[in-house]
Design a protein around this motif. Sequence first.
Motif, mmCIF file in Angstrom:
data_model
loop_
_atom_site.group_PDB
_atom_site.id
_atom_site.type_symbol
_atom_site.label_atom_id
_atom_site.label_comp_id
_atom_site.label_asym_id
_atom_site.label_seq_id
_atom_site.Cartn_x
_atom_site.Cartn_y
_atom_site.Cartn_z
ATOM 1 N N PRO A 64 0.813 -1.231 0.000
ATOM 2 C CA PRO A 64 0.000 0.000 0.000
ATOM 3 C C PRO A 64 0.842 1.275 0.000
ATOM 4 C CG PRO A 64 -0.226 -1.204 2.089
ATOM 5 C CD PRO A 64 0.508 -2.099 1.150
ATOM 6 N N ALA A 65 2.044 1.215 0.582
ATOM 7 C CA ALA A 65 2.903 2.411 0.604
ATOM 8 C C ALA A 65 3.344 2.784 -0.802
ATOM 9 C CB ALA A 65 4.115 2.163 1.496
ATOM 10 N N LEU A 66 3.787 1.805 -1.577
ATOM 11 C CA LEU A 66 4.243 2.085 -2.941
ATOM 12 C C LEU A 66 3.072 2.461 -3.852
ATOM 13 C CD1 LEU A 66 6.981 -0.643 -3.468
ATOM 14 C CD2 LEU A 66 7.320 1.828 -3.378
ATOM 15 N N LEU A 67 1.933 1.803 -3.675
ATOM 16 C CA LEU A 67 0.735 2.180 -4.439
ATOM 17 C C LEU A 67 0.394 3.646 -4.176
ATOM 18 C CD1 LEU A 67 -1.908 1.551 -6.075
ATOM 19 C CD2 LEU A 67 -2.932 0.972 -3.857
ATOM 20 N N THR A 68 0.379 4.038 -2.917
ATOM 21 C CA THR A 68 0.020 5.403 -2.548
ATOM 22 C C THR A 68 1.028 6.405 -3.097
ATOM 23 O OG1 THR A 68 -1.077 4.595 -0.549
ATOM 24 C CG2 THR A 68 -0.475 6.932 -0.607
ATOM 25 N N ALA A 69 2.310 6.091 -3.002
ATOM 26 C CA ALA A 69 3.343 6.992 -3.527
ATOM 27 C C ALA A 69 3.167 7.199 -5.025
ATOM 28 C CB ALA A 69 4.726 6.432 -3.222
ATOM 29 N N GLY A 70 2.915 6.121 -5.769
ATOM 30 C CA GLY A 70 2.745 6.232 -7.218
ATOM 31 C C GLY A 70 1.523 7.035 -7.603
ATOM 32 N N VAL A 71 0.394 6.781 -6.916
ATOM 33 C CA VAL A 71 -0.833 7.532 -7.208
ATOM 34 C C VAL A 71 -0.646 9.003 -6.840
ATOM 35 C CG1 VAL A 71 -3.267 7.816 -6.573
ATOM 36 C CG2 VAL A 71 -2.344 5.524 -7.002
ATOM 37 N N ALA A 72 0.040 9.260 -5.715
ATOM 38 C CA ALA A 72 0.285 10.645 -5.289
ATOM 39 C C ALA A 72 1.116 11.395 -6.322
ATOM 40 C CB ALA A 72 0.992 10.645 -3.933
ATOM 41 N N ALA A 73 2.166 10.753 -6.837
ATOM 42 C CA ALA A 73 3.013 11.391 -7.851
ATOM 43 C C ALA A 73 2.214 11.665 -9.124
ATOM 44 C CB ALA A 73 4.215 10.502 -8.155
ATOM 45 N N TYR A 74 1.437 10.684 -9.532
ATOM 46 C CA TYR A 74 0.590 10.831 -10.726
ATOM 47 C C TYR A 74 -0.378 12.005 -10.564
ATOM 48 C CZ TYR A 74 -3.405 9.844 -13.775
ATOM 49 O OH TYR A 74 -4.444 9.956 -14.666
ATOM 50 N N ARG A 75 -1.020 12.086 -9.395
ATOM 51 C CA ARG A 75 -1.996 13.154 -9.166
ATOM 52 C C ARG A 75 -1.330 14.528 -9.171
ATOM 53 N NH1 ARG A 75 -5.717 10.543 -4.269
ATOM 54 N NH2 ARG A 75 -7.179 9.416 -5.623
#
Length: 416
Positions: A64-75
Motif C-alpha cells: 500500500p505504501a508504494l501504491l500510494t506513492a505512485g498515485v500521489a506522484a501521478y496526481r
Amino acid sequence: MEKIAFLFPGQGAQYRGMFKTHWVRYPEVRQTFEEASDTLGLDLFSLCSEGTEEELTRPQNTQPALLTAGVAAYRAWTRETGVVPFALAGHSLGEYTALVCSGAIPFNETLAIVRQRGWLMKEAASAGKGGMLAVNGMTGPEAEALLSELPEFDGQLAVACYNSSRQQVLSGPEAAMMEVERKLTARGMKTIPLKVGAAFHGPSMADAARQLETFLRERAASIGTPRQPVVSNATALPYEEGAESIIRGLVLEMTEPVLWKQTMEYLRNQAMEAAIDFGPQRTMKHLLLQDDPAAVVYAFDFPEDHEKLFSPEWKARRRSRSNRRLLEACLVAAVATPNRNEDRMEYTEGAVKPYREIEELLRESERRGAEPTDDDVRAALELLTVILRTKRASEQEQLERTNAIAFEIHRKAGSL
C-alpha cells in the motif's frame, strides 16, 4: 511528444523517508497519503518517513505504501500539466498503480486489494523462507539454463522477472538463493538481493494466488476497463475490456514471471516517444535505459528530472486540446482527485457511474469514427462536477479542476 508512457515500480523501490520532500511540496501528495491512511486505518506517511527498514519491507506495508506513492506522484503531476499517457505499465505491484491511474479500479478498493495481497504473500513467505536475487549481466536464456544446473530445487526455483536484456531476477527458497549467489559470484557476475521478504512470482505463491483470485472476484463490480492501455506483466500485452481480463492477469502474475523487457519492447513498437517513472527512486528509468540508452525517460523522484517535469514546457501542453483530449482530461481529473467520501453506495452512484459514462462518451465517438462533439465535452464536464462533489472536493479544488476544461470549451467556441 504525444506518446508518453507512465511507468510504476514494484517492491524494492521503497526507502525510508521516501516522498518526504514531495509531501511538503504538493497538496495532492499529502491528500493522497491521508486518503490511504483513512482507508487502511494506518498512518502510512509516518510508516514511510519514520518506520524502520524492517517495517517498510513487510509486504502488507510495502505494497500500500508504494501504491500510494505512485498515485500521489501521478496526481501531483497530472494536475499541474494535464498530460494524458498513451499507455501505462507497472512492474509487479506497480501494475496495480497503473490500473488505478488508468481509472480501471478505484484507489480505495485497490488499497484494500494490495493490503490483502501483501498479507497473503507474507503468509506464503512464512510457510517457507525464500527470497529474490537480481542478476546483472545475464540474459533470459542464461537464467533459464542456470535453473537446470540446480535439479535439487526443481519446482521451487524460478525466473521471476525478465527485467531487461542484461538483468534477470531469480526467486526461490533461501537455500537456493545462497547456492545461486555462490555459483554466479564464482563466475564474476554481480548479484543484488532484493528487499522484498519472500520468493515472489514463483511456485511458492500458488496458494496466495488462489486466495487473491477469490478476493478479486468479490470486488469484480468495481473493476472496469482502463481508459488508456495498461500492459499486463503476465502477457506483455494490453488488458482487454472488462474485469475478467484484469483478474486473470493479476492472479497469473503471482506465480508467473514479470515480462518487463517484453513490455518495454511492446511500448517501443507502439512508437513510445517518452516515459515517466512515477515511483520512488528511478528503478524503471534505469531498466529502460539498459536496453535503450537513447530513450527519453524522466523519474519523478530524481531532483534533476523532477524540475524538468514541472517546467513551463510541460505546462504548455495544456493550452490546446482536441475534444478527445478534453474528455480524457475529465477522466484524469476524476482519478487525480482524492476521495473523502466513506459512503460506498454514494461513491458508486456519484463517482464510479459518472466516470463510466464519460468513458462511454469516448467509446461512442470511437465507434462513430469521429471526434467527440462539443456537447460530449459539456456533458463530460457536468459529470466531472458530480464526481468532484461526490468525492467531497473543496469548492476551490472543484473550480481548479473544472475551470481549465471550461476555458478550453469557450476558447474553442471563440467566446474568449
